[in-house]
Design a protein around this motif. Structure first.
Motif, PDB file in Angstrom:
ATOM      1  N   MET A 185       0.835  -1.137  -0.042  1.00 47.69           N
ATOM      2  CA  MET A 185       0.000  -0.108  -0.084  1.00 47.69           C
ATOM      3  C   MET A 185       1.001   1.215   0.083  1.00 47.69           C
ATOM      4  SD  MET A 185      -3.212   0.830  -0.081  1.00 47.69           S
ATOM      5  CE  MET A 185      -3.493   2.410  -0.401  1.00 47.69           C
ATOM      6  N   ARG A 186       1.866   1.198   0.854  1.00 49.54           N
ATOM      7  CA  ARG A 186       2.646   2.231   0.936  1.00 49.54           C
ATOM      8  C   ARG A 186       3.556   2.658  -0.196  1.00 49.54           C
ATOM      9  NH1 ARG A 186       5.510   3.540   6.631  1.00 49.54           N
ATOM     10  NH2 ARG A 186       4.545   1.595   7.159  1.00 49.54           N
TER      11      ARG A 186
ATOM     12  N   PHE B 162       1.338   3.973  -2.646  1.00 51.43           N
ATOM     13  CA  PHE B 162       1.059   5.331  -2.449  1.00 51.43           C
ATOM     14  C   PHE B 162       2.223   5.870  -3.023  1.00 51.43           C
ATOM     15  CE2 PHE B 162       1.849   8.858   0.382  1.00 51.43           C
ATOM     16  CZ  PHE B 162       0.642   9.579   0.174  1.00 51.43           C
TER      17      PHE B 162
ATOM     18  N   VAL C 207      -0.299  14.101  10.400  1.00 52.22           N
ATOM     19  CA  VAL C 207      -0.859  12.793  10.625  1.00 52.22           C
ATOM     20  C   VAL C 207       0.035  11.850  10.950  1.00 52.22           C
ATOM     21  CG1 VAL C 207      -3.004  13.188   9.318  1.00 52.22           C
ATOM     22  CG2 VAL C 207      -1.176  11.901   8.331  1.00 52.22           C
ATOM     23  N   GLY C 208       1.365  12.119  11.041  1.00 51.56           N
ATOM     24  CA  GLY C 208       2.406  11.286  11.340  1.00 51.56           C
ATOM     25  C   GLY C 208       3.079  10.366  10.372  1.00 51.56           C
ATOM     26  N   ALA C 209       2.950  10.896   9.166  1.00 48.14           N
ATOM     27  CA  ALA C 209       3.868   9.941   8.090  1.00 48.14           C
ATOM     28  C   ALA C 209       5.373  10.244   8.322  1.00 48.14           C
ATOM     29  CB  ALA C 209       3.492  10.531   6.760  1.00 48.14           C
TER      30      ALA C 209
ATOM     31  N   VAL D  19       8.389   8.445   3.805  1.00 47.30           N
ATOM     32  CA  VAL D  19       7.347   8.403   2.994  1.00 47.30           C
ATOM     33  C   VAL D  19       7.092   9.915   2.407  1.00 47.30           C
ATOM     34  CG1 VAL D  19       4.559   8.421   2.988  1.00 47.30           C
ATOM     35  CG2 VAL D  19       6.081   6.695   4.239  1.00 47.30           C
TER      36      VAL D  19
ATOM     37  N   PHE E  53      -6.469   9.533   2.847  1.00 49.23           N
ATOM     38  CA  PHE E  53      -4.773  10.154   2.623  1.00 49.23           C
ATOM     39  C   PHE E  53      -4.214   9.907   3.978  1.00 49.23           C
ATOM     40  CE2 PHE E  53      -1.588  13.586   2.539  1.00 49.23           C
ATOM     41  CZ  PHE E  53      -1.061  13.233   1.400  1.00 49.23           C
ATOM     42  N   ALA E  54      -4.995  10.376   5.080  1.00 52.69           N
ATOM     43  CA  ALA E  54      -4.280  10.054   6.261  1.00 52.69           C
ATOM     44  C   ALA E  54      -3.881   8.796   6.946  1.00 52.69           C
ATOM     45  CB  ALA E  54      -4.889  10.811   7.579  1.00 52.69           C
TER      46      ALA E  54
ATOM     47  N   GLN F 203      -3.427   6.219   4.234  1.00 55.03           N
ATOM     48  CA  GLN F 203      -2.236   5.711   3.549  1.00 55.03           C
ATOM     49  C   GLN F 203      -1.015   6.080   3.890  1.00 55.03           C
ATOM     50  OE1 GLN F 203      -3.890   7.855  -0.232  1.00 55.03           O
ATOM     51  NE2 GLN F 203      -4.910   6.188  -0.879  1.00 55.03           N
ATOM     52  N   VAL F 204      -0.853   7.419   4.165  1.00 52.43           N
ATOM     53  CA  VAL F 204       0.490   7.826   4.135  1.00 52.43           C
ATOM     54  C   VAL F 204       1.061   7.032   5.359  1.00 52.43           C
ATOM     55  CG1 VAL F 204       0.193  10.065   2.934  1.00 52.43           C
ATOM     56  CG2 VAL F 204      -0.079   9.908   5.732  1.00 52.43           C
ATOM     57  N   ILE F 205       0.556   6.523   6.604  1.00 52.70           N
ATOM     58  CA  ILE F 205       1.345   5.800   7.604  1.00 52.70           C
ATOM     59  C   ILE F 205       1.174   4.283   7.233  1.00 52.70           C
ATOM     60  CG2 ILE F 205       0.665   7.774   9.016  1.00 52.70           C
ATOM     61  CD1 ILE F 205      -1.282   5.726  10.586  1.00 52.70           C
TER      62      ILE F 205
ATOM     63  N   LYS G 257      -1.557   2.191   6.172  1.00 49.34           N
ATOM     64  CA  LYS G 257      -2.525   1.118   6.289  1.00 49.34           C
ATOM     65  C   LYS G 257      -3.078   0.772   5.111  1.00 49.34           C
ATOM     66  CE  LYS G 257      -3.123   1.562  10.734  1.00 49.34           C
ATOM     67  NZ  LYS G 257      -3.614   2.778  11.426  1.00 49.34           N
TER      68      LYS G 257
ATOM     69  N   ARG H 101     -10.607  13.243   8.953  1.00 52.22           N
ATOM     70  CA  ARG H 101      -9.042  13.222   8.697  1.00 52.22           C
ATOM     71  C   ARG H 101      -8.436  12.908   9.884  1.00 52.22           C
ATOM     72  NH1 ARG H 101      -6.779  17.164   4.936  1.00 52.22           N
ATOM     73  NH2 ARG H 101      -6.524  18.510   6.965  1.00 52.22           N
TER      74      ARG H 101
END
Lengths: 304, 254
Positions: free
Chosen positions: A1-2, A5, A218-220, A224, B103-104, B106-108, B110, B151
């Protein structure tokens, strides 16, 4: 997924910044073509050295009827003088330096001459007695040419002692100069490419500051957030490197091994497969430079 | 959940500190309003929780951890435990509602399955069922803020920080947003909301922390926007100030 992305992010980045990306591709293309050309010249020099250094000889040209050199005041070389020279070549003073020698008579010289200039009308105007006979000496160490030259050039019946290597050396020097010039141009172009990549990444980071801001909140992870930008630069540079490699291959395939090798039948040109050895170097160079410059830019312009 | 111990934040050594020796504790599951004039230090307070800035002195604890001891590569982990909502929504204009919330996640990293399952659930919580495919510009301000809240909470953070979330909205829409925040708070999330909106604060009757020039001047449970405890001489001071203002205005006219 990542991964998906990140790939999506790269795609949208490349699309949004298309004109800048194209300019990065072109600049790396041109600069790496110069780097590759310098590399090809060096390969060519090595190829020719390998091919010619075994074959080059020191030649002692003997007087003929039309010689004008001071050693030839008494006219063409006599049988006695010739035997004397052969004896000197076998003497302990000279013998250790040479591996072997042959005598090339005027008839042999004429035959070689005709072969070499078979396409040229000059053959018809040259007669056998205009060409000098010679001793062709293969040296154990071509660097020791001086000894032969000193020993034989003042002997009666010798017109001149010539080292074919010197002629080649001049060609190699010229080619070396050309490859240095190509490297200088390449260095300037690479500098341009690095600046352009830096600007492109900066613009890209700026145009996507909304996304990166949210990603941060959101803590990416740093990877990433930054990887899409870095890969954007790297991909553009690698495309440039591939274009450069392709161009060099075309040059080798259709110019060196096409037109040029038809004109210079005796010259061993590098093959197009040898050029492919340069390609990975160009790709690594382009990709590496782009990666490093993007990383440094992001450190300044993209807060994580 | 959040603890400030003598926290001072100085941006410019020549000016007064943005926060001046603030000590405060916010418990798990609490709903706290942070009120005060512009420049009183509300935003700085929120930034310190997120480790966007570091305190000049004193310690900030979030979920029992001193944020000063969190190394930079672990800051993302801290932020995953905190949701943030802003006055200006900060949605991605080219993504639809679903994609903005997804988006929130995806970027971590999930998985797609979890995203498909969680996002509609959260959109339902904020009251946006059936609007997954809308683009942000097709939504009203209140709806956009709901997307932003969705979000912020989609990764189930323990803390939700809201920096004037109703600043751009009319009173009725604002009350709707407060309903959503209250619901999230009921589910166990600690909510800290910086606001100027006195109607909302008076309506909600939650804990109110008032900052003034970087100092906590009031910390009251179930309180109103303005203090119920009379401050000696305060009304007199206000009267003098407004009279002085009037005099000055008249002086300008003459």
């Amino acid at each position: 997924m990542r991964l998906a992305f990140i790939l999506g992010e790269i795609g949208s980045g490349l699309r949004r910044n298309l004109s800048m990306v194209v300019s990065v591709v072109l600049v790396t293309f041109v600069s790496l073509t110069f780097v590759g050309a310098a590399g090809m010249l060096q390969l060519q020099i090595n190829q020719m050295k390998g091919y010619w250094y075994d074959k080059v000889q020191v030649a002692i040209f003997l007087c003929n009827d039309s010689s004008t050199a001071t050693g030839c005041a008494s006219g063409a070389v006599t049988k006695e003088q010739q035997d004397n020279l052969a004896k000197m070549l076998d003497s302990p003073a000279v013998k250790p330096y040479i591996s072997d020698y042959q005598f090339e008579s005027q008839a042999d010289a004429f035959k070689h001459f005709k072969e070499q200039f078979s396409n040229s009308p000059i053959v018809d105007s040259v007669t056998q007695d205009q060409l000098p006979s010679s001793f062709r000496i293969n040296m154990k160490n071509p660097e020791k040419y001086q000894i032969i030259s000193e020993t034989f050039s003042s002997q009666p019946g010798v017109e001149t002692v010539s080292d074919q290597r010197q002629v080649l050396e001049r060609i190699f020097e010229w080619m070396n100069g050309a490859s240095v010039a190509a490297m200088v141009v390449a260095a300037v172009m690479i500098f341009c490419a690095v600046l352009l990549i830096t600007t492109t990444i900066r613009l890209s980071a700026f145009s996507r500051r909304r996304e990166t801001g949210i990603m941060r909140l959101v803590g990416a992870s740093k990877t990433v957030i930054q990887l899409p930008f870095i890969l954007e630069g790297v991909i553009a540079a690698v495309v440039g490197a591939l274009l450069a490699s392709g161009t060099l291959w075309l040059v080798a395939q259709f110019w060196l091994n096409g037109d040029l090798s038809r004109q210079f039948l005796n010259t061993p040109f590098i093959s197009s497969t040898q050029v492919l050895v340069i390609a990975p170097v160009l790709i690594a160079l382009g990709g590496g430079l782009a990666g490093i410059s993007s990383l440094l830019t992001l450190r300044r312009y993209l807060k994580v | 959940m959040i603890r400030f111990e003598n926290v001072t934040k100085v941006y410019d050594p020549n000016a007064r500190p943005a926060l001046d020796s603030v000590s405060l504790e916010i418990d798990r599951g609490e709903f706290t309003f942070l009120v005060g004039a512009s420049g009183s230090g509300k935003s700085t307070f929120l930034r310190l929780i997120l480790k966007e800035d570091r305190a000049t002195s004193g310690s900030v604890y979030v979920a029992g951890q001193n944020v000063a001891n969190i190394s930079s590569w672990r800051v993302p982990k801290l932020r995953r435990g905190i949701g943030v909502v802003f006055q200006d929504f900060r949605l991605l204009p080219q993504k639809n509602v679903f994609a903005n919330v997804a988006f929130a996640m995806q970027v971590i990293g999930k998985s797609r399955g979890i995203i498909r399952e969680t996002v509609p659930e959260v959109l339902k919580t904020v009251g946006l069922e059936g609007k997954e495919r809308r683009m942000p510009h097709e939504l009203s301000g209140g709806e956009q803020q709901r997307v932003a809240i969705a979000r912020a909470v989609v990764n189930r953070p323990g803390i939700l920080l809201a920096d004037e979330p109703t600043g751009n909205l009319d009173p009725i829409t604002s009350m709707g947003i407060m309903g959503v925040l209250d619901k999230i708070n009921q589910n166990g999330t600690t909510v800290v909301m910086a606001t100027h909106d006195d109607d909302i604060v008076n309506e909600m009757r939650k804990r109110v922390v008032e900052l003034k020039n970087g100092v906590v001047v009031r910390d009251e449970a179930k309180a109103l926007y303005t203090s119920m405890i009379p401050v000696v001489g305060e009304s007199r001071r206000l009267k003098d100030a407004s009279e002085a203002e009037l005099d000055r205005a008249q002086g300008v006219q003459q």
